[in-house]
Design a protein around this motif. Sequence first.
Motif: not given
Length: 302
Positions: A11-12, A241-243, A247-249, A274-279
């Motif tokens: 929900t970011d 925003a914390a995200s 910021n990385y793809d 595996v958690v993708l935190n580039n949210n």
Amino acid sequence: MNIKVGTASWTDPTLIACKRFYPPGCTSAEARLRFYASQFSLVEVDSSYYAMPSASNSALWAARTPEDFIFNIKAFRLFTGHQIDPKKLPKDIQAALPASDKKNLYYKDTPGDVLKELWRRYLDALQPLKDAGKLGAVHFQFAPWIVNNKEGRAHVEHCADVMEGHTVAAESRHKSWFAAESAASTLAIERDRGLVNVVVDEPQGPSNSIPSVWEVTNGRLALIRLHGRNHETWNIKDASAASSRFNYDYNDGELSELATLILDISRAVDQTHVVLNNNFEDQGQRNAKTLMSILGVNAIPR
């Protein structure tokens, strides 16, 4: 396959605003979680870091997701050594705090009876997920000022004591824990206490980053968190925003290299998360799907 891939949060605000992940009309909390859980079998809850979670929300999450769906829960920020505005605590907890003109509250300054009650409520909030078999790791992302010294090690062990009976993952945010002279002792503490060593992929160099240490310290679980490699935003100030910090793809080549390491470590444990935190926006969701394709993980293993 014993690998689950998911993202940090579903929900970011930037994810919702970009309108590229959720289908049209998918606007309610229930609809978004149900859709997310149709695409992935793992999610990391980050709202529990910013505010105390509730048992009622946990019960709803359990009811709205498939049987094999897993929630990794971030530990409340006060427990991990981060500061918190006392006004963000429940009203009765605020009333129990001694008068202070300080803007922020830290764990070391919180009365013992208040801490005991906060821990009790936190554990109660996790119980519906645990009862449903949907609670994965409780993830402690320790503050950068929790360093590898006597006090820092004592706090990590204290958290392990309180969380006995749960799978606890420990992520350091200070380089002292995995410096050349201390990495072996840090891993030894984690193995001795059954803590899951969190393998990170993140920008290198700042004092609040650690290297990728592909070591297993709990045979039940390996946890890999991919934060992106954006040096410019790692310590960004005053972001909207914390995200924005993440910021990385990831490109396909980077994900392929990571997939090889993930497959290797998965052979040593019962489960791998595996958690993708580039949210930022839908980067994590897109990268997670690409990584699942590379790994040969079914998106919907129902």
